[in-house]
Design a protein around this motif. Structure first.
Motif, PDB file in Angstrom:
ATOM      1  N   HIS A 105       0.842  -1.202   0.000  1.00 39.70           N
ATOM      2  CA  HIS A 105       0.000   0.000   0.000  1.00 39.70           C
ATOM      3  C   HIS A 105       0.883   1.261   0.000  1.00 39.70           C
ATOM      4  O   HIS A 105       1.918   1.281   0.667  1.00 39.70           O
ATOM      5  N   PRO A 106       0.460   2.336  -0.723  1.00 37.29           N
ATOM      6  CA  PRO A 106       1.290   3.546  -0.792  1.00 37.29           C
ATOM      7  C   PRO A 106       1.612   4.156   0.576  1.00 37.29           C
ATOM      8  O   PRO A 106       2.659   4.796   0.738  1.00 37.29           O
ATOM      9  N   LEU A 107       0.756   3.926   1.586  1.00 37.52           N
ATOM     10  CA  LEU A 107       1.054   4.513   2.901  1.00 37.52           C
ATOM     11  C   LEU A 107       2.300   3.916   3.552  1.00 37.52           C
ATOM     12  O   LEU A 107       2.861   4.502   4.483  1.00 37.52           O
ATOM     13  N   CYS A 108       2.753   2.765   3.044  1.00 31.70           N
ATOM     14  CA  CYS A 108       4.008   2.199   3.576  1.00 31.70           C
ATOM     15  C   CYS A 108       5.138   3.212   3.381  1.00 31.70           C
ATOM     16  O   CYS A 108       6.053   3.297   4.208  1.00 31.70           O
ATOM     17  N   VAL A 109       5.076   3.958   2.278  1.00 31.78           N
ATOM     18  CA  VAL A 109       6.131   4.947   2.002  1.00 31.78           C
ATOM     19  C   VAL A 109       6.167   5.992   3.123  1.00 31.78           C
ATOM     20  O   VAL A 109       7.246   6.401   3.579  1.00 31.78           O
ATOM     21  N   ASN A 110       4.978   6.397   3.601  1.00 33.93           N
ATOM     22  CA  ASN A 110       4.945   7.366   4.708  1.00 33.93           C
ATOM     23  C   ASN A 110       5.557   6.767   5.966  1.00 33.93           C
ATOM     24  O   ASN A 110       6.300   7.418   6.696  1.00 33.93           O
ATOM     25  N   PHE A 111       5.234   5.495   6.224  1.00 35.84           N
ATOM     26  CA  PHE A 111       5.809   4.843   7.409  1.00 35.84           C
ATOM     27  C   PHE A 111       7.335   4.786   7.304  1.00 35.84           C
ATOM     28  O   PHE A 111       8.053   5.100   8.263  1.00 35.84           O
ATOM     29  N   LEU A 117       6.858   8.165  16.017  1.00 45.21           N
ATOM     30  CA  LEU A 117       6.705   7.931  14.568  1.00 45.21           C
ATOM     31  C   LEU A 117       5.473   8.672  14.044  1.00 45.21           C
ATOM     32  O   LEU A 117       5.515   9.304  12.987  1.00 45.21           O
ATOM     33  N   ALA A 118       4.393   8.608  14.822  1.00 44.96           N
ATOM     34  CA  ALA A 118       3.143   9.247  14.375  1.00 44.96           C
ATOM     35  C   ALA A 118       3.274  10.766  14.313  1.00 44.96           C
ATOM     36  O   ALA A 118       2.561  11.427  13.559  1.00 44.96           O
ATOM     37  N   ALA A 119       4.209  11.318  15.100  1.00 43.02           N
ATOM     38  CA  ALA A 119       4.368  12.782  15.147  1.00 43.02           C
ATOM     39  C   ALA A 119       5.306  13.312  14.057  1.00 43.02           C
ATOM     40  O   ALA A 119       5.489  14.521  13.922  1.00 43.02           O
ATOM     41  N   THR A 120       5.893  12.441  13.271  1.00 43.12           N
ATOM     42  CA  THR A 120       6.821  12.917  12.229  1.00 43.12           C
ATOM     43  C   THR A 120       6.041  13.586  11.095  1.00 43.12           C
ATOM     44  O   THR A 120       4.861  13.265  10.877  1.00 43.12           O
ATOM     45  N   PRO A 121       6.707  14.498  10.359  1.00 42.03           N
ATOM     46  CA  PRO A 121       6.021  15.120   9.215  1.00 42.03           C
ATOM     47  C   PRO A 121       5.444  14.073   8.256  1.00 42.03           C
ATOM     48  O   PRO A 121       4.367  14.266   7.698  1.00 42.03           O
ATOM     49  N   ALA A 122       6.141  12.961   8.078  1.00 45.41           N
ATOM     50  CA  ALA A 122       5.686  11.970   7.092  1.00 45.41           C
ATOM     51  C   ALA A 122       4.356  11.335   7.467  1.00 45.41           C
ATOM     52  O   ALA A 122       3.577  10.939   6.596  1.00 45.41           O
ATOM     53  N   LEU A 123       4.068  11.226   8.766  1.00 45.73           N
ATOM     54  CA  LEU A 123       2.813  10.566   9.157  1.00 45.73           C
ATOM     55  C   LEU A 123       1.759  11.516   9.705  1.00 45.73           C
ATOM     56  O   LEU A 123       0.563  11.291   9.539  1.00 45.73           O
ATOM     57  N   ARG A 124       2.215  12.633  10.356  1.00 42.93           N
ATOM     58  CA  ARG A 124       1.199  13.398  11.091  1.00 42.93           C
ATOM     59  C   ARG A 124       0.130  13.981  10.166  1.00 42.93           C
ATOM     60  O   ARG A 124      -1.032  14.074  10.546  1.00 42.93           O
ATOM     61  N   ASP A 125       0.490  14.303   8.938  1.00 47.84           N
ATOM     62  CA  ASP A 125      -0.513  14.901   8.054  1.00 47.84           C
ATOM     63  C   ASP A 125      -1.522  13.885   7.515  1.00 47.84           C
ATOM     64  O   ASP A 125      -2.596  14.262   7.076  1.00 47.84           O
ATOM     65  N   VAL A 126      -1.134  12.610   7.536  1.00 52.76           N
ATOM     66  CA  VAL A 126      -2.118  11.631   7.058  1.00 52.76           C
ATOM     67  C   VAL A 126      -2.968  11.084   8.201  1.00 52.76           C
ATOM     68  O   VAL A 126      -3.951  10.383   7.969  1.00 52.76           O
ATOM     69  N   ILE A 127      -2.573  11.412   9.436  1.00 52.43           N
ATOM     70  CA  ILE A 127      -3.346  10.911  10.579  1.00 52.43           C
ATOM     71  C   ILE A 127      -4.434  11.913  10.930  1.00 52.43           C
ATOM     72  O   ILE A 127      -4.152  13.075  11.203  1.00 52.43           O
ATOM     73  N   GLU A 128      -5.688  11.427  10.910  1.00 54.60           N
ATOM     74  CA  GLU A 128      -6.776  12.322  11.339  1.00 54.60           C
ATOM     75  C   GLU A 128      -6.870  12.283  12.864  1.00 54.60           C
ATOM     76  O   GLU A 128      -6.917  13.321  13.509  1.00 54.60           O
ATOM     77  N   THR A 129      -6.874  11.102  13.447  1.00 53.79           N
ATOM     78  CA  THR A 129      -6.946  10.951  14.914  1.00 53.79           C
ATOM     79  C   THR A 129      -6.208   9.690  15.329  1.00 53.79           C
ATOM     80  O   THR A 129      -6.201   8.711  14.573  1.00 53.79           O
ATOM     81  N   GLU A 130      -5.647   9.724  16.518  1.00 59.35           N
ATOM     82  CA  GLU A 130      -5.159   8.479  17.128  1.00 59.35           C
ATOM     83  C   GLU A 130      -6.344   7.884  17.872  1.00 59.35           C
ATOM     84  O   GLU A 130      -6.795   8.443  18.876  1.00 59.35           O
ATOM     85  N   LEU A 131      -6.862   6.781  17.361  1.00 62.80           N
ATOM     86  CA  LEU A 131      -8.065   6.197  17.975  1.00 62.80           C
ATOM     87  C   LEU A 131      -7.715   5.403  19.230  1.00 62.80           C
ATOM     88  O   LEU A 131      -8.458   5.406  20.203  1.00 62.80           O
ATOM     89  N   MET A 132      -6.592   4.703  19.179  1.00 62.16           N
ATOM     90  CA  MET A 132      -6.143   3.935  20.343  1.00 62.16           C
ATOM     91  C   MET A 132      -4.646   4.046  20.458  1.00 62.16           C
ATOM     92  O   MET A 132      -3.979   3.902  19.435  1.00 62.16           O
ATOM     93  N   PRO A 133      -4.081   4.351  21.603  1.00 62.11           N
ATOM     94  CA  PRO A 133      -4.773   4.494  22.884  1.00 62.11           C
ATOM     95  C   PRO A 133      -5.577   5.793  22.978  1.00 62.11           C
ATOM     96  O   PRO A 133      -6.455   5.898  23.837  1.00 62.11           O
TER      97      PRO A 133
END
Ligand SMILES: Cc1cc2nc3c(=O)[nH]c(=O)nc-3n(C[C@H](O)[C@H](O)[C@H](O)COP(=O)(O)OP(=O)(O)OC[C@H]3O[C@@H](n4cnc5c(N)ncnc54)[C@H](O)[C@@H]3O)c2cc1C
Length: 527
Positions: A140-146, A422-438
């Motif tokens: 999946h293309p989102l692997c590139v963001n990870f 990792l979620a706070a990096t520029p590469a991921l934070r813009d694609v994350i709408e919400t952290e559902l868990m935790p």
């Protein structure tokens, strides 16, 4: 009566390797007894189908652990393959060899034949049959963001996560060939089944080993409700896996005397290590609602399913040809460590809202979502398992003893914090709408630990319950994988690992089986 030179109990990851290697020279007859059915089923052959085997009692032992105090008294679900290919037929196919540091203890527990050099040559030999297949073009293309997020945190880019000593983030390679699962049943057993000196029996449950004095000579088994006996002229080899090999030893009178007596079993040999030293990998997932579509949209719509299905049928590619663990890594969660201590997973899919007891990967959450997961590589907690009844059909009592050490608690907390980084990096934070868990309400160490207790789960890697080592009082098999104190009985599967390797356990199990075959055949090694 069935009779053969060697009887192999269990045609799982290890058993299939042995069935091939022991029959190749043509000198010996081999009988394989497997409790489950044939693996010729679509959900086993099509990679994504493992979601369907996950709760299917026809091909899965579906064990449960005792409630775990450190995990909010939850009882863990422990699937195990009950089919040709064993757990290698229902697993997520991630193919990794681990870290050199994993095997430092193995030579001490064995001998020079278990040195890193010797073991890496067995890994090489296994990889001639089963390799990690590079499927990155289908991910999946989102692997590139990870992967970019990993690099923004400071990790290397790793081109081959399968290799011994992988260090950094990359795409997982998976055990497939031509778009189909590549278990040891397919890679080793099927070709060997053409030989007249191999006989494979499915739907046959081994109940116990029979002895002549201290010499193992027969296997008592049930088939279609009646009990039979098979005789071994040379040896009996247990390949029933980390839950069932120690269970079979205990049912046969080899184990902790108190456990055997409590269940009315005569003690043939007191061996307190049988079922002890259980290790496993525990993992924490963080779940995100994504701004971009994920596999949830593809698998959640009829048109997406048709497209994925056609792509698979025509080209044997696309998401049906993959595991959901598409990218990940072996990384350090703190500076100064000599080797990676954390395995990461990125899954562009989420299935959190399916009812308990189901895991239909093709019916995921309706919103776009993905998972980041962290799993400490070398936990130090050790649990145990023991029979709870003399009835061979009864499940054993499994006590994982998770998070029993400060090391394991602090590493899982570090893993959870690393996912946030990792979620706070520029590469991921813009694609994350919400952290559902935790969820954003969980911040302090105490809150994060409570979340771990509520949600952390096994990634299905139990090992070491028939640990190899020199001490008959604590270890179960010697450096030749022979059970201490009896004759003509070996254990060759993941239960003999002296300690848990850093990553997924299938490739190291293949390695142990390749080594075991040489030991049984009296070959001195590859180099
Ligand atoms: C859901 C899941 C996901 C996993 N994902 C991965 C992954 O992505 N990558 C990875 O490397 N590892 C993974 N693993 C772990 C890996 O598959 C195992 O470590 C490996 O298969 C263990 O091999 P084994 O030979 O020790 O046991 P198994 O492969 O479990 O084989 C044991 C065999 O013995 C048979 N048996 C047991 N008792 C009896 C009896 N009494 N009579 C006759 N037969 C018997 C069983 O039916 C089975 O076929 C996963 C495991 C599971 C369950």
């Amino acid at each position: 009566m069935l009779e053969a030179d060697y009887i192999i109990v269990g045609a799982g990851t290890a058993g299939c390797v042995l069935a091939d290697r022991l029959t190749a020279c043509g000198r010996f007859t081999v009988l394989v007894l497997e409790a489950g059915p044939s693996d010729r089923r679509l959900p086993i052959q099509v990679p994504i189908g493992y979601g369907m085997s996950f709760f299917n009692p026809t091909v899965n032992w579906m064990y449960r652990t005792e409630p775990e105090p450190a995990l909010a008294d939850r009882s863990g679900y422990w699937p195990r393959g009950k089919v040709l290919g064993g757990s290698g037929s229902i697993n997520a196919m991630v193919h990794v060899e681990g870290q050199p540091v994993d095997f430092a203890d193995w030579e001490k527990a064995g001998d020079s034949g278990w040195s890193l050099e010797a073991l890496s040559s067995y890994l090489d030999r296994a990889s001639e049959r089963i390799q990690g297949n590079d499927v990155s073009r289908d991910t999946h293309p989102l692997c590139v963001n990870f992967l970019a997020a990993g690099q923004q945190v400071g990790f290397h880019s790793e081109a081959d996560l399968s290799r011994l000593g992988a260090d950094g983030v990359g795409y997982f390679r998976i055990a497939t060939r031509n778009g189909l699962r590549l278990s040891s049943a397919r890679a080793y057993l099927r070709p060997a089944m053409r030989r007249s000196n191999l006989s494979v029996h499915v739907d046959v449950h081994a109940n116990r080993i029979g002895f002549d004095g201290l010499r193992a000579c027969e296997v008592h088994f049930s088939r279609a409700g009646s009990v039979h006996v098979a005789r071994a002229r040379r040896e009996i080899i247990l390949c029933a896996g980390s839950i069932n090999s120690p269970k079979l030893l205990q049912l046969s009178g080899i184990g902790p005397a108190s456990t055997l007596k409590a269940n009315g079993i005569d003690v043939l040999r007191e061996r307190s290590g049988v079922g002890r030293n259980l290790q496993d990998h525990l993992c924490i997932d963080h779940l995100y609602r994504s701004r971009l579509p994920t596999l949830n949209q593809q698998f959640g719509s009829i048109s997406g399913k048709i497209f994925a299905g056609l792509r698979y049928l025509l080209f044997r590619s696309g998401p049906l040809a993959l595991s959901v663990n598409q990218a990940g890594g072996f990384v350090r969660s703190r500076p100064g460590l000599a080797a990676p201590n954390m395995q990461l997973y990125f899954s562009p899919l989420s299935y959190t809202r399916t009812p308990p007891g189901t895991r239909p990967l093709m019916r995921p959450d309706i919103f776009p979502g993905f998972l980041l997961s962290a799993q400490p590589c070398r936990p130090t907690s050790r649990g145990f398992l023991e029979i709870a009844s003399a009835d061979p059909a009864a499940a054993p009592r499994i006590v994982p003893n998770s998070l029993a050490t400060d090391h394991d608690v602090s590493e899982l907390l570090e893993g959870s914090r690393l996912l946030r980084q990792l979620a706070a990096t520029p590469a991921l934070r813009d694609v994350i709408e919400t952290e559902l868990m935790p969820g954003s309400g969980i911040q302090s160490d105490a809150e994060m630990f409570a979340d771990i207790q509520k949600r952390a789960t096994t990634v299905y890697h139990p090992v070491s319950t028939c640990r190899m080592g020199h001490d008959p009082d604590t270890d179960v098999v010697d450096q030749s994988l022979c059970v201490h104190g009896v004759e003509r009985l070996r254990v060759v599967d993941a239960s003999i690992f002296p300690s848990i390797p850093s990553g997924n356990t299938n490739a190291p199990t293949l390695m142990v089986a390749e080594k075991g075959a040489d030991l049984i055949l009296g070959k001195s090694g590859l180099r």
